[in-house]
Design an enzyme around this catalytic site. Structure first.
Site, PDB file in Angstrom:
ATOM      1  N   ASP A  42       0.984  -1.166  -0.001  1.00 42.43           N
ATOM      2  CA  ASP A  42      -0.039  -0.067  -0.107  1.00 42.43           C
ATOM      3  C   ASP A  42       0.747   1.221   0.165  1.00 42.43           C
ATOM      4  O   ASP A  42       2.016   1.316   0.769  1.00 42.43           O
ATOM      5  CB  ASP A  42      -0.924  -0.020   1.298  1.00 42.43           C
ATOM      6  CG  ASP A  42      -1.946   1.077   1.346  1.00 42.43           C
ATOM      7  OD1 ASP A  42      -2.451   1.477   0.359  1.00 42.43           O
ATOM      8  OD2 ASP A  42      -2.277   1.465   2.539  1.00 42.43           O
ATOM      9  N   HIS A  43       0.698   2.269  -0.815  1.00 43.58           N
ATOM     10  CA  HIS A  43       1.464   3.410  -0.990  1.00 43.58           C
ATOM     11  C   HIS A  43       2.841   3.274  -0.963  1.00 43.58           C
ATOM     12  O   HIS A  43       3.732   3.968  -0.089  1.00 43.58           O
ATOM     13  CB  HIS A  43       0.855   4.410   0.404  1.00 43.58           C
ATOM     14  CG  HIS A  43      -0.303   4.718   0.338  1.00 43.58           C
ATOM     15  ND1 HIS A  43      -0.895   5.977  -0.616  1.00 43.58           N
ATOM     16  CD2 HIS A  43      -1.405   4.424   0.886  1.00 43.58           C
ATOM     17  CE1 HIS A  43      -2.137   5.922  -0.448  1.00 43.58           C
ATOM     18  NE2 HIS A  43      -2.623   5.014   0.517  1.00 43.58           N
ATOM     19  N   GLY A  85      -7.808   8.263   7.293  1.00 42.54           N
ATOM     20  CA  GLY A  85      -7.914   8.526   9.134  1.00 42.54           C
ATOM     21  C   GLY A  85      -9.450   8.660   9.206  1.00 42.54           C
ATOM     22  O   GLY A  85     -10.134   8.327   8.336  1.00 42.54           O
ATOM     23  N   HIS A  97      -9.267   5.029  -1.786  1.00 46.88           N
ATOM     24  CA  HIS A  97      -8.642   4.835  -0.437  1.00 46.88           C
ATOM     25  C   HIS A  97      -9.252   5.861   0.431  1.00 46.88           C
ATOM     26  O   HIS A  97     -10.269   6.651   0.020  1.00 46.88           O
ATOM     27  CB  HIS A  97      -7.187   5.794  -0.967  1.00 46.88           C
ATOM     28  CG  HIS A  97      -6.298   4.823  -1.532  1.00 46.88           C
ATOM     29  ND1 HIS A  97      -4.933   4.361  -0.706  1.00 46.88           N
ATOM     30  CD2 HIS A  97      -6.120   4.104  -2.758  1.00 46.88           C
ATOM     31  CE1 HIS A  97      -4.561   3.679  -1.422  1.00 46.88           C
ATOM     32  NE2 HIS A  97      -5.036   3.392  -2.848  1.00 46.88           N
ATOM     33  N   GLY A  98      -8.978   5.618   1.502  1.00 49.67           N
ATOM     34  CA  GLY A  98      -9.612   6.444   2.628  1.00 49.67           C
ATOM     35  C   GLY A  98     -11.150   6.190   2.813  1.00 49.67           C
ATOM     36  O   GLY A  98     -11.928   7.050   2.876  1.00 49.67           O
ATOM     37  N   ALA A  99     -11.427   4.855   2.492  1.00 45.64           N
ATOM     38  CA  ALA A  99     -12.874   4.440   2.530  1.00 45.64           C
ATOM     39  C   ALA A  99     -13.376   4.024   3.751  1.00 45.64           C
ATOM     40  O   ALA A  99     -14.597   3.579   3.766  1.00 45.64           O
ATOM     41  CB  ALA A  99     -13.025   3.199   1.492  1.00 45.64           C
ATOM     42  N   ASP A 151      -8.363   0.964   6.667  1.00 41.43           N
ATOM     43  CA  ASP A 151      -7.193   0.650   7.808  1.00 41.43           C
ATOM     44  C   ASP A 151      -7.899   1.257   9.167  1.00 41.43           C
ATOM     45  O   ASP A 151      -7.923   0.556  10.150  1.00 41.43           O
ATOM     46  CB  ASP A 151      -5.891   1.759   7.452  1.00 41.43           C
ATOM     47  CG  ASP A 151      -5.036   1.021   8.603  1.00 41.43           C
ATOM     48  OD1 ASP A 151      -5.235   0.524   9.430  1.00 41.43           O
ATOM     49  OD2 ASP A 151      -3.838   1.656   8.285  1.00 41.43           O
TER      50      ASP A 151
HETATM   51  P1  13P Z   1      -8.645   4.736   5.891  1.00 45.86           P
HETATM   52  O1  13P Z   1      -7.992   5.792   6.785  1.00 45.86           O
HETATM   53  O2  13P Z   1      -9.794   5.420   5.793  1.00 45.86           O
HETATM   54  O3  13P Z   1      -8.931   3.346   6.674  1.00 45.86           O
HETATM   55  O4  13P Z   1      -7.978   4.349   4.397  1.00 45.86           O
HETATM   56  C1  13P Z   1      -6.958   3.406   4.370  1.00 45.86           C
HETATM   57  C2  13P Z   1      -6.186   3.432   3.223  1.00 45.86           C
HETATM   58  O5  13P Z   1      -6.711   4.269   2.329  1.00 45.86           O
HETATM   59  C3  13P Z   1      -4.982   2.732   2.963  1.00 45.86           C
HETATM   60  O6  13P Z   1      -4.288   2.936   1.776  1.00 45.86           O
HETATM   61  O1  G3H Z   2      -2.928   4.757   3.831  1.00 44.02           O
HETATM   62  C1  G3H Z   2      -2.305   4.570   4.848  1.00 44.02           C
HETATM   63  C2  G3H Z   2      -2.742   3.416   5.551  1.00 44.02           C
HETATM   64  O2  G3H Z   2      -3.757   3.660   6.710  1.00 44.02           O
HETATM   65  C3  G3H Z   2      -1.299   2.861   6.614  1.00 44.02           C
HETATM   66  O3  G3H Z   2      -1.068   4.019   7.148  1.00 44.02           O
HETATM   67  O4  G3H Z   2       1.502   4.429   7.210  1.00 44.02           O
HETATM   68  O5  G3H Z   2       0.296   4.367   9.463  1.00 44.02           O
HETATM   69  O6  G3H Z   2       0.774   2.366   8.100  1.00 44.02           O
HETATM   70  P1  G3H Z   2       0.485   3.841   7.890  1.00 44.02           P
HETATM   71 ZN    ZN Z   3      -4.754   4.844   1.052  1.00 44.84          ZN
END
Ligand code: 13P
Ligand code: G3H
Ligand code: ZN
Length: 314
Positions: free
Chosen positions: A89-90, A188, A217-219, A262
């Site tokens: 991820d990212h 977040g 993302h951010g779902a 997340d």
């Molecule tokens: P949330 O913070 O909404 O759970 O998003 C997680 C995310 O996009 C991880 O890449």
């Molecule tokens: O998009 C980010 C995820 O919530 C992961 O977050 O970099 O704190 O592990 P993190």
């Molecule tokens: Zn993300």
């Protein structure tokens, strides 16, 4: 079953018009609970780790962390009646991407969305070459992940969110497999000040122009019941707000196939852990305290699978 390439899961979701949960993990407990929930719903599932998670698991060595995650996920997935993928991820640089590829991940994300468009094209194309040579797929992102208020002007929206024409151009030039278009969500627990609104017109166009599996993302929904419970047991997360289930359903209807989550897992786990610590103050076995917290994660995962429509699609 562990899938070598996440495309196997997401192409099917694209054809079947449903979404698949992509859940972030940092440790064994989250993985077990997510997999338990997916198995109970006979749903495919994507496990994902951030660069930070890789360093955390490897005690500062992200390559080691990637290997540990890959071994752990493969071990859990084998013999299971559902498909399980592991995704970076990212990923922000080629080093992390290579670490994930070498460890045996099923896909990687290269996130160069903060860079100028042409640079994003260049870095993403480079990653596509590396990942495709290893038989795995690539996700990239366009636009900025920020919540958009109603009173934001059209030009501000255009400067922040994905440009559908640019998305078409980007996909054709990079050969990327999945695209994460910014349509108004953010990471977040505090996503919206007012009503939770996403730019679905933009999403529909990106889907029409690319036809590929799209990623939200951010779902996280930021479930009020867990926020309330966490606050009742000492947390200070007032005013948290996420993407409600009906909005998620609409996003899936208009072409989202991978739904990144997340925050919901973090909030649910910590709410139940706080409660367990309070209710059983003499308990010194962490495993007993983790059990209800893991149950909360499983519950979140199962609910999301129902919302996204992936139950029975294993
Ligand atoms: P949330 O913070 O909404 O759970 O998003 C997680 C995310 O996009 C991880 O890449
Ligand atoms: O998009 C980010 C995820 O919530 C992961 O977050 O970099 O704190 O592990 P993190
Ligand atoms: Zn993300």
């Amino acid at each position: 079953m562990y899938v070598k390439n996440t495309k196997e899961i997401l192409d099917k979701a694209n054809e079947g018009y449903y979404g698949v949960g992509a859940f972030n993990i940092n440790n064994l407990e989250f993985l077990q609970a997510i997999i338990d929930g997916a198995v109970e719903k006979s749903s495919p599932v994507i496990i994902e780790t951030s660069e930070g998670a890789m360093s955390y698991a490897g005690d500062g060595d992200f390559r080691r962390g990637a290997r540990l995650f890959a071994e752990m996920v493969k071990e859990f997935a084998q013999d299971l009646p559902i498909t399980v993928a592991l995704h970076l991820d990212h990923g922000h640089d080629v080093e992390h991407v290579v670490a994930a590829v070498q460890a045996g991940y099923s896909s990687v994300m290269i996130d160069a969305s903060a860079k100028p468009f042409e640079e994003n094209v260049k870095i993403t194309s480079e990653v596509v070459k590396i990942a495709h040579a290893a038989g795995i797929s690539v996700e990239a992102e366009l636009g900025k992940l920020v919540g958009i208020e109603d009173n934001v002007s059209v030009s501000e929206r255009d400067a922040t969110l994905v440009d559908p024409n640019q998305a078409k151009n980007f996909v054709e030039r990079t050969g990327v497999d999945f695209l994460a278009p910014a349509i108004g969500t953010s990471h977040g627990a505090f996503k919206f000040k007012g009503e939770a609104k996403l730019d679905f017109e933009r999403l529909k166009k990106v889907k029409e122009f690319t036809g590929m599996p799209l990623v939200l993302h951010g779902a996280s929904t930021v479930l009020p019941r867990f926020v309330e419970e966490a606050n009742n047991y000492g947390a200070k997360i007032k005013g948290a707000k996420g993407v409600p289930y009906d909005v998620l359903k609409e996003a899936v209807k208009y072409g989202i196939n991978k739904v990144n989550t997340d925050t919901d897992l973090r909030v649910a786990f910590l709410a139940e852990l706080r409660k367990a610590l309070h209710d059983d103050a003499s308990q010194i076995d962490p495993r007993k305290l983790f059990k209800p917290a893991m149950k909360a994660i499983k519950e979140v995962v199962m609910e999301r699978i129902d919302v996204l429509g992936s139950a029975g699609q294993c």
